[in-house]
Design a protein around this motif. Structure first.
Motif, PDB file in Angstrom:
ATOM      1  N   ILE A  18      -8.960  -3.561  -3.700  1.00 12.12           N
ATOM      2  CA  ILE A  18      -9.746  -2.628  -4.517  1.00 12.12           C
ATOM      3  C   ILE A  18      -9.131  -1.229  -4.457  1.00 12.12           C
ATOM      4  O   ILE A  18      -9.033  -0.531  -5.480  1.00 12.12           O
ATOM      5  CB  ILE A  18     -11.211  -2.604  -4.047  1.00 12.12           C
ATOM      6  CG1 ILE A  18     -11.881  -3.957  -4.339  1.00 12.12           C
ATOM      7  CG2 ILE A  18     -11.993  -1.476  -4.730  1.00 12.12           C
ATOM      8  CD1 ILE A  18     -13.289  -4.078  -3.785  1.00 12.12           C
ATOM      9  N   SER A  19      -8.709  -0.808  -3.257  1.00 17.00           N
ATOM     10  CA  SER A  19      -8.093   0.514  -3.108  1.00 17.00           C
ATOM     11  C   SER A  19      -6.813   0.630  -3.929  1.00 17.00           C
ATOM     12  O   SER A  19      -6.551   1.656  -4.566  1.00 17.00           O
ATOM     13  CB  SER A  19      -7.782   0.787  -1.635  1.00 17.00           C
ATOM     14  OG  SER A  19      -8.948   0.757  -0.852  1.00 17.00           O
ATOM     15  N   LEU A  20      -6.021  -0.444  -3.931  1.00 16.84           N
ATOM     16  CA  LEU A  20      -4.789  -0.442  -4.720  1.00 16.84           C
ATOM     17  C   LEU A  20      -5.085  -0.349  -6.209  1.00 16.84           C
ATOM     18  O   LEU A  20      -4.426   0.408  -6.938  1.00 16.84           O
ATOM     19  CB  LEU A  20      -3.971  -1.704  -4.423  1.00 16.84           C
ATOM     20  CG  LEU A  20      -3.262  -1.744  -3.070  1.00 16.84           C
ATOM     21  CD1 LEU A  20      -2.707  -3.129  -2.794  1.00 16.84           C
ATOM     22  CD2 LEU A  20      -2.150  -0.705  -3.007  1.00 16.84           C
ATOM     23  N   TYR A  43       1.793   7.189  -6.460  1.00 21.20           N
ATOM     24  CA  TYR A  43       0.757   8.212  -6.665  1.00 21.20           C
ATOM     25  C   TYR A  43       1.339   9.607  -6.463  1.00 21.20           C
ATOM     26  O   TYR A  43       1.122  10.515  -7.286  1.00 21.20           O
ATOM     27  CB  TYR A  43      -0.400   7.984  -5.698  1.00 21.20           C
ATOM     28  CG  TYR A  43      -1.369   9.140  -5.636  1.00 21.20           C
ATOM     29  CD1 TYR A  43      -2.318   9.336  -6.633  1.00 21.20           C
ATOM     30  CD2 TYR A  43      -1.311  10.061  -4.594  1.00 21.20           C
ATOM     31  CE1 TYR A  43      -3.202  10.411  -6.591  1.00 21.20           C
ATOM     32  CE2 TYR A  43      -2.180  11.132  -4.533  1.00 21.20           C
ATOM     33  CZ  TYR A  43      -3.123  11.312  -5.535  1.00 21.20           C
ATOM     34  OH  TYR A  43      -3.984  12.387  -5.484  1.00 21.20           O
ATOM     35  N   PHE A  97       1.098   4.329  -2.725  1.00 24.21           N
ATOM     36  CA  PHE A  97       0.998   5.745  -2.354  1.00 24.21           C
ATOM     37  C   PHE A  97       2.212   6.527  -2.848  1.00 24.21           C
ATOM     38  O   PHE A  97       2.089   7.658  -3.339  1.00 24.21           O
ATOM     39  CB  PHE A  97       0.878   5.869  -0.835  1.00 24.21           C
ATOM     40  CG  PHE A  97       0.843   7.290  -0.332  1.00 24.21           C
ATOM     41  CD1 PHE A  97      -0.246   8.100  -0.582  1.00 24.21           C
ATOM     42  CD2 PHE A  97       1.917   7.826   0.371  1.00 24.21           C
ATOM     43  CE1 PHE A  97      -0.281   9.419  -0.135  1.00 24.21           C
ATOM     44  CE2 PHE A  97       1.905   9.126   0.825  1.00 24.21           C
ATOM     45  CZ  PHE A  97       0.795   9.927   0.573  1.00 24.21           C
ATOM     46  N   LEU A 134     -10.880  -4.925   0.467  1.00 22.73           N
ATOM     47  CA  LEU A 134     -10.886  -3.456   0.411  1.00 22.73           C
ATOM     48  C   LEU A 134      -9.503  -2.912   0.060  1.00 22.73           C
ATOM     49  O   LEU A 134      -9.385  -1.948  -0.710  1.00 22.73           O
ATOM     50  CB  LEU A 134     -11.361  -2.888   1.750  1.00 22.73           C
ATOM     51  CG  LEU A 134     -12.830  -3.154   2.107  1.00 22.73           C
ATOM     52  CD1 LEU A 134     -13.144  -2.643   3.504  1.00 22.73           C
ATOM     53  CD2 LEU A 134     -13.760  -2.502   1.085  1.00 22.73           C
ATOM     54  N   THR A 135      -8.455  -3.525   0.612  1.00 28.77           N
ATOM     55  CA  THR A 135      -7.094  -3.090   0.286  1.00 28.77           C
ATOM     56  C   THR A 135      -6.797  -3.327  -1.187  1.00 28.77           C
ATOM     57  O   THR A 135      -6.219  -2.457  -1.865  1.00 28.77           O
ATOM     58  CB  THR A 135      -6.069  -3.847   1.146  1.00 28.77           C
ATOM     59  OG1 THR A 135      -6.379  -3.662   2.526  1.00 28.77           O
ATOM     60  CG2 THR A 135      -4.662  -3.327   0.876  1.00 28.77           C
ATOM     61  N   VAL A 179       0.845  -1.204   0.000  1.00 28.66           N
ATOM     62  CA  VAL A 179       0.000   0.000   0.000  1.00 28.66           C
ATOM     63  C   VAL A 179       0.875   1.247   0.000  1.00 28.66           C
ATOM     64  O   VAL A 179       0.606   2.219  -0.722  1.00 28.66           O
ATOM     65  CB  VAL A 179      -0.951   0.000   1.218  1.00 28.66           C
ATOM     66  CG1 VAL A 179      -1.705   1.320   1.310  1.00 28.66           C
ATOM     67  CG2 VAL A 179      -1.928  -1.162   1.128  1.00 28.66           C
ATOM     68  N   ILE A 197      -7.760   0.953  -7.614  1.00 26.73           N
ATOM     69  CA  ILE A 197      -8.268   2.307  -7.896  1.00 26.73           C
ATOM     70  C   ILE A 197      -7.121   3.304  -7.951  1.00 26.73           C
ATOM     71  O   ILE A 197      -7.078   4.178  -8.825  1.00 26.73           O
ATOM     72  CB  ILE A 197      -9.301   2.724  -6.831  1.00 26.73           C
ATOM     73  CG1 ILE A 197     -10.575   1.875  -6.966  1.00 26.73           C
ATOM     74  CG2 ILE A 197      -9.651   4.205  -6.960  1.00 26.73           C
ATOM     75  CD1 ILE A 197     -11.590   2.116  -5.872  1.00 26.73           C
ATOM     76  N   SER A 198      -6.166   3.161  -7.020  1.00 26.14           N
ATOM     77  CA  SER A 198      -5.033   4.092  -6.998  1.00 26.14           C
ATOM     78  C   SER A 198      -4.218   3.979  -8.281  1.00 26.14           C
ATOM     79  O   SER A 198      -3.776   4.989  -8.842  1.00 26.14           O
ATOM     80  CB  SER A 198      -4.152   3.837  -5.779  1.00 26.14           C
ATOM     81  OG  SER A 198      -3.492   2.582  -5.876  1.00 26.14           O
TER      82      SER A 198
END
Length: 315
Positions: free
Chosen positions: A210-212, A121, A118, A207-208, A114, A214-215
């Motif tokens: 999916i978040s990754l 990003y 970040f 959730l982690t 994660v 999306i990022s």
């Protein structure tokens, strides 16, 4: 509970019953473990003795490689030894310890993945503020927070397991100690505990993941404003991250969000995130990354030249 918890050791049934398959698996998993150790050591040394160590992305990659080695080492050596043994037992305390360390190193690896997302990003979407946002102090804090979060997660798994009453049988249909196989041996109703674990570990993984994703979609969308060279370099590093994330998270999700009662499938999925994915990580991060390939050539070429200069040619 004392008379209901008379188990002092567990028997790990492992992956296979056929002896010929065990012999082949012994060679295969031994080679896999050797590749994991050598590949990640190669990355650690390369980053340590190159200018890449000053970049936040490779700061996190060093810890990811280290966690890969630690995570696999909680499982692979025991698996390899058990393939040689006739009776594959593990003591109660060792079982709890294995489960704690496996979840600790595995969760730390998730948090570092994660952090790497970040980092990419910020580097691509906020390049002017990159060195301020991703300072060395911030990177160290993220790693420390990852370890604390992983400790809390793993200690929760162990606290659930040590409260379970075991009164027989003591055969774990797996190749290492994990919370779901232990729940199947408990002589009490574990339905609520299964729901809790699916709602925490399982949903956290989903959730982690999916978040990754999306990022990385946001990152790839922002790449349209970059030059062709910038796009190529960013796609190279992001492609490596995305590949590792998919290889690690997909089998993890299928394990901790069970869709059936097949333990065979659970064991196969577990193989992917405990051994197969860590084995491919060094290749993914080295062969798909131009900076890593250049650093490897420079570091190892210098070491080779230094070694030749030290040889006693005149003897």
């Amino acid at each position: 509970m004392g008379d209901r918890n008379n188990i002092t050791e567990f028997i790990l049934l492992g992956l296979f019953n056929n002896q010929e398959v065990k012999d082949i698996s012994l060679i295969f998993f031994s080679l896999c473990y050797l590749v994991i150790l050598m590949g990640n050591l190669f990355i650690l040394i390369t980053i340590r003795f190159s200018q890449l160590s000053e970049q936040p992305m490779y700061f996190f990659l060093r810890y990811l490689s280290f966690m890969d080695v630690c995570f696999t080492s909680t499982v692979a050596p025991k698996l390899i030894v058990d393939l040689l043994a006739q009776r594959t037992t593990i003591s109660y305390n060792s079982c709890m310890a294995q489960m704690f360390y496996a979840h600790f190193f595995g969760a730390t690896e998730i948090f570092i993945l994660v952090a790497m997302a970040f980092d990419r990003y910020v580097a691509i979407c906020k390049p002017l503020h990159y060195m301020v946002i991703m300072s060395r102090q911030v990177c160290c804090f993220i790693v420390l927070a990852s370890c604390i979060g992983a400790f809390l997660h793993s200690i929760m798994q162990v606290l659930i397991a040590v409260q379970l009453p075991f009164c027989g049988p003591n055969k774990i249909d797996h190749y290492f100690c994990d919370v779901f196989p232990l729940l199947k041996l408990a002589c009490t109703d574990t339905f609520l505990l299964v729901i809790v674990l699916i709602g925490t570990t399982g949903m956290l993984s989903i959730l982690t993941f999916i978040s990754l994703l999306i990022s990385y979609i946001i990152i790839l969308n922002n790449l349209r404003t970059h030059s062709s060279e910038g796009q190529r370099k960013a796609l190279s590093t992001c492609g490596s991250h995305i590949t590792v994330v998919i290889m690690f998270f997909v089998p993890l999700i299928f394990t901790y969000v069970p869709t059936g009662n097949s333990l065979i499938e659970d064991k196969v999925f577990a193989l992917f995130y405990t051994i197969i994915a860590p084995m491919f990580n060094p290749f993914i991060y080295s062969l798909r990354n131009t900076d890593m390939k250049n650093a490897m050539r420079k570091v190892w070429l210098q070491k080779l030249i230094s070694k030749r200069q030290c040889l006693p040619w005149n003897i």
